[in-house]
Motif scaffolding. Structure first.
Motif, PDB file in Angstrom:
ATOM      1  N   HIS A  16      28.109  52.422 -40.672  1.00 62.37           N
ATOM      2  CA  HIS A  16      26.813  52.874 -41.163  1.00 62.37           C
ATOM      3  C   HIS A  16      26.055  53.522 -40.008  1.00 62.37           C
ATOM      4  O   HIS A  16      25.253  52.890 -39.312  1.00 62.37           O
ATOM      5  CB  HIS A  16      26.020  51.700 -41.731  1.00 62.37           C
ATOM      6  CG  HIS A  16      24.728  52.104 -42.357  1.00 62.37           C
ATOM      7  ND1 HIS A  16      23.550  52.125 -41.662  1.00 62.37           N
ATOM      8  CD2 HIS A  16      24.444  52.519 -43.593  1.00 62.37           C
ATOM      9  CE1 HIS A  16      22.579  52.533 -42.465  1.00 62.37           C
ATOM     10  NE2 HIS A  16      23.095  52.779 -43.636  1.00 62.37           N
ATOM     11  N   SER A  21      29.104  59.402 -39.919  1.00 59.68           N
ATOM     12  CA  SER A  21      29.469  59.638 -41.316  1.00 59.68           C
ATOM     13  C   SER A  21      29.260  61.070 -41.811  1.00 59.68           C
ATOM     14  O   SER A  21      29.823  61.459 -42.822  1.00 59.68           O
ATOM     15  CB  SER A  21      28.706  58.671 -42.231  1.00 59.68           C
ATOM     16  OG  SER A  21      27.319  58.807 -42.054  1.00 59.68           O
ATOM     17  N   ARG A  66      29.944  51.541 -45.828  1.00 63.26           N
ATOM     18  CA  ARG A  66      28.741  52.110 -45.208  1.00 63.26           C
ATOM     19  C   ARG A  66      27.455  51.584 -45.824  1.00 63.26           C
ATOM     20  O   ARG A  66      26.457  51.441 -45.138  1.00 63.26           O
ATOM     21  CB  ARG A  66      28.763  53.632 -45.387  1.00 63.26           C
ATOM     22  CG  ARG A  66      28.958  54.383 -44.131  1.00 63.26           C
ATOM     23  CD  ARG A  66      29.019  55.872 -44.401  1.00 63.26           C
ATOM     24  NE  ARG A  66      30.362  56.323 -44.105  1.00 63.26           N
ATOM     25  CZ  ARG A  66      31.298  56.559 -45.003  1.00 63.26           C
ATOM     26  NH1 ARG A  66      31.042  56.446 -46.267  1.00 63.26           N
ATOM     27  NH2 ARG A  66      32.485  56.927 -44.633  1.00 63.26           N
TER      28      ARG A  66
END
Length: 123
Positions: A16, A21, A66
């Motif tokens: 996360h 990401s 995530r």
């Protein structure tokens, strides 16, 4: 399972972290524009090698997701200690670090005192 990203055979792939990401493609995304990558089941396109994620729960369970940041978010508190320990244990010896007292100036955590015992009920 390693909770340090990029270390070992099995480590978190869905960290996360915005920089991990969202693909590096030269496009600037808004905060909400990044949600499509937060919500994808695909592994992160960027590996933030060395980041220590939050880790397992009290039953040693870990969800590499995530959206479940209590498992997969690299937090400053954990990473600062990890970096400090690794710096002390590595190097060529030119910097003198006392490994037995390197954290001696960090104050101990202060917890509130326990509550008083219950008063017995008198009739």
């Amino acid at each position: 399972m390693s909770y340090v990203v990029g270390y070992g055979i099995k480590y978190p792939l869905h960290v996360h972290h915005r920089g991990a990401s969202i693909p590096h493609n030269g496009i600037k995304y808004s905060c909400t524009g990044g949600w499509k990558w937060r919500d994808t089941p695909k592994a992160n396109p960027n590996t933030i090698v060395g980041a220590l994620v939050a880790g397992p729960d009290e039953n040693d369970g870990f969800k590499d997701n995530r959206r479940m940041m209590n498992y997969t978010e690299p937090r400053l508190a954990g990473n600062a200690g990890l970096v400090g320990a690794l710096v002390a244990l590595s190097g060529d010896g030119s910097i003198r670090i006392n490994k037995s007292s390197m954290f001696s100036f960090v104050p101990a955590a202060k917890f509130p005192p326990p509550p008083p015992p219950p008063t017995p009920w008198i009739h």
